[in-house]
Design an enzyme around this catalytic site. Structure first.
Site, PDB file in Angstrom:
ATOM      1  N   SER A  63       0.847  -1.205   0.000  1.00  0.00           N
ATOM      2  CA  SER A  63       0.000   0.000   0.000  1.00  0.00           C
ATOM      3  C   SER A  63       0.878   1.248   0.000  1.00  0.00           C
ATOM      4  O   SER A  63       0.386   2.356  -0.224  1.00  0.00           O
ATOM      5  CB  SER A  63      -0.949  -0.004   1.198  1.00  0.00           C
ATOM      6  OG  SER A  63      -0.249  -0.257   2.397  1.00  0.00           O
ATOM      7  N   LYS A 131       5.082 -11.388   3.175  1.00  0.00           N
ATOM      8  CA  LYS A 131       3.659 -11.675   2.932  1.00  0.00           C
ATOM      9  C   LYS A 131       3.433 -11.734   1.426  1.00  0.00           C
ATOM     10  O   LYS A 131       4.063 -10.969   0.689  1.00  0.00           O
ATOM     11  CB  LYS A 131       2.779 -10.573   3.552  1.00  0.00           C
ATOM     12  CG  LYS A 131       1.293 -10.674   3.184  1.00  0.00           C
ATOM     13  CD  LYS A 131       0.421  -9.829   4.077  1.00  0.00           C
ATOM     14  CE  LYS A 131       0.201  -8.411   3.628  1.00  0.00           C
ATOM     15  NZ  LYS A 131      -0.453  -8.276   2.302  1.00  0.00           N
ATOM     16  N   GLU A 133       0.163 -12.475  -1.674  1.00  0.00           N
ATOM     17  CA  GLU A 133      -1.271 -12.579  -1.915  1.00  0.00           C
ATOM     18  C   GLU A 133      -1.601 -13.838  -2.702  1.00  0.00           C
ATOM     19  O   GLU A 133      -0.849 -14.232  -3.593  1.00  0.00           O
ATOM     20  CB  GLU A 133      -1.763 -11.348  -2.703  1.00  0.00           C
ATOM     21  CG  GLU A 133      -1.611 -10.048  -1.933  1.00  0.00           C
ATOM     22  CD  GLU A 133      -2.162  -8.846  -2.692  1.00  0.00           C
ATOM     23  OE1 GLU A 133      -2.765  -9.015  -3.779  1.00  0.00           O
ATOM     24  OE2 GLU A 133      -1.983  -7.719  -2.180  1.00  0.00           O
ATOM     25  N   GLU A 200      -8.826  -9.936   3.881  1.00  0.00           N
ATOM     26  CA  GLU A 200      -9.230  -8.568   3.540  1.00  0.00           C
ATOM     27  C   GLU A 200     -10.626  -8.558   2.930  1.00  0.00           C
ATOM     28  O   GLU A 200     -10.903  -9.284   1.965  1.00  0.00           O
ATOM     29  CB  GLU A 200      -8.202  -7.951   2.570  1.00  0.00           C
ATOM     30  CG  GLU A 200      -8.547  -6.518   2.200  1.00  0.00           C
ATOM     31  CD  GLU A 200      -7.392  -5.765   1.530  1.00  0.00           C
ATOM     32  OE1 GLU A 200      -6.270  -6.298   1.426  1.00  0.00           O
ATOM     33  OE2 GLU A 200      -7.643  -4.614   1.114  1.00  0.00           O
TER      34      GLU A 200
HETATM   35  O1  KIV Z   1      -0.409  -3.422   1.681  1.00  0.00           O
HETATM   36  C1  KIV Z   1      -1.148  -3.377   2.681  1.00  0.00           C
HETATM   37  O2  KIV Z   1      -1.256  -2.348   3.356  1.00  0.00           O
HETATM   38  C2  KIV Z   1      -1.916  -4.559   3.018  1.00  0.00           C
HETATM   39  C3  KIV Z   1      -2.947  -4.430   4.088  1.00  0.00           C
HETATM   40  C4  KIV Z   1      -4.162  -3.794   3.542  1.00  0.00           C
HETATM   41  C5  KIV Z   1      -3.246  -5.711   4.745  1.00  0.00           C
HETATM   42  O3  KIV Z   1      -1.734  -5.591   2.439  1.00  0.00           O
END
Ligand code: KIV
Length: 282
Positions: A63, A131, A133, A200
Site C-alpha cells: 500500500s 507476505k 497474496e 481482507e
Molecule cells: O499493503 C497493505 O497495506 C496490506 C494491508 C491492507 C493488509 O496488504
C-alpha cells in the site's frame, strides 16, 4: 507461559509481556485469546511511533504504492522500493514483528523467483517475514520460501494486486463457491506452514469460520471482529488521507486537519515576518 520475558517496559495494551514479538508469540497470543494489533508503516519516523506505542506487527505493505508514491494501485511498486521502505522501518524497531509485502511481479513468475525475492527482502532489509497474496496458485512459492527458513504470511479475500482481474474493490467471497475456496486455501496455508493469514474485505461470518478452522492467527481488515487480530493502513486510521473512507475504517485522528492548519499557520507567520522571532535566531 514460556514465551513471556522478564521486562515490563514494553507492554502491549492488553498485557502481553513478550520482549519482542516473534511468529511463535503470535501463535501463543491466538492460543491465549489475546488479540493481535497490526498497522502498516513505510518510513523510520512513523515506524518508531508505531513500535513505541506497542503495536505487535508492523506491515511494510505494498500500500506504500498508494499512500507513499501516489499510485492508483499497488501494482507499480518495485522490489527495490519495498526493500528501501523495509530498511527504513527496521531501523526504528525494538518490539514489533516486521512483515514485508512481496510486490506484484516479484513472486508470481515461479517459485524460484519468489524465493529469490524473499531472500533479497530478508537479507537487504533485516525484516522478519514476508507476505504474499493468493491461495492455491501460490502454494508452490510458499513452500519454496519456507524451505529457506523465511516465515510467510498469507493474504486472502480481496487481494489488491489482482484488482484488474476482479475489476472492483467490493467485498469478496459472498458466493458459496468462493467461500469454500477461501476456506480450503486457508487450511492449505496452515498445513504448508504459513504463520498467519490476512483476510481482507470478506463477510464477518466467513472470517470467523476461518479463524476457528485454523490454529494460526487470522488477522483482518474489513473482516469483522470474530478473528484473532486487526490491521489497518496507518495513514488511513490517522486521518492523513481523507479521500478513502470504506465502512471498515475507523479514524483515530484527523491529522489531515492538524497538519493543514499547522502548515497554514506557518505560511501566515512567514508572510507576516512573525517567524522567526528574536529567540528563534542566532
Ligand atoms: O499493503 C497493505 O497495506 C496490506 C494491508 C491492507 C493488509 O496488504
Amino acid at each position: 507461559m514460556s514465551y513471556l520475558a522478564d521486562n515490563t517496559d514494553k507492554l502491549s495494551p492488553i498485557g502481553s509481556k513478550a520482549k519482542k514479538i516473534t511468529t511463535n508469540v503470535l501463535k501463543q497470543m491466538k492460543a491465549n485469546g489475546e488479540k493481535i494489533s497490526m498497522l502498516t508503516a513505510y518510513d523510520y519516523s512513523l515506524a518508531k511511533l508505531v513500535d513505541g506505542a506497542g503495536v505487535d506487527v508492523i506491515l511494510v505493505g505494498d500500500s506504500a504504492s498508494n499512500v507513499m508514491a501516489g499510485h492508483e494501485t499497488t501494482l507499480p511498486i518495485t522490489l527495490d522500493q519495498m526493500i528501501y521502505h523495509a530498511q527504513s522501518v527496521i531501523r526504528a524497531i525494538n518490539y514489533a514483528l516486521v512483515v514485508v509485502d512481496l510486490p506484484f511481479g516479484s513472486y508470481q513468475g515461479n517459485s524460484k523467483e519468489a524465493l529469490t525475492s524473499s531472500i533479497r527482502i530478508m537479507k537487504e532489509s533485516g525484516a522478519h517475514a514476508v507476505k504474499l497474496e493468493g491461495g492455491r496458485e501460490v502454494k508452490e512459492s510458499i513452500e519454496r520460501i519456507l524451505t529457506a527458513g523465511i516465515p510467510v504470511m498469507g493474504h486472502l479475500g480481496l487481494t489488491p494486486q489482482s484488482i484488474y482481474k476482479f475489476g472492483t474493490y467490493e467485498v469478496r467471497a459472498r458466493e458459496e463457491a468462493e467461500r469454500q475456496r477461501l476456506l480450503e486455501d486457508a487450511k492449505m496455508m496452515e498445513e504448508v506452514g504459513v504463520f498467519a493469514i490476512i483476510l481482507e474485505k470478506v463477510p464477518a461470518d466467513l472470517a470467523k469460520e476461518v479463524a476457528t478452522l485454523v490454529d494460526i492467527p487470522v488477522i483482518g481488515i474489513g473482516a469483522g471482529g470474530g478473528i484473532d487480530g486487526q490491521v489497518l493502513v496507518l495513514h488511513d486510521m490517522l486521518g492523513i488521507n481523507k479521500e478513502f473512507s470504506p465502512r471498515f475504517l475507523r479514524r483515530y485522528a484527523d491529522l489531515h486537519t492538524v497538519i493543514t492548519n499547522a502548515i497554514g499557520q506557518y505560511i501566515k507567520d512567514v508572510k507576516s515576518s512573525d517567524f522567526p522571532n528574536e529567540k528563534e535566531q542566532y
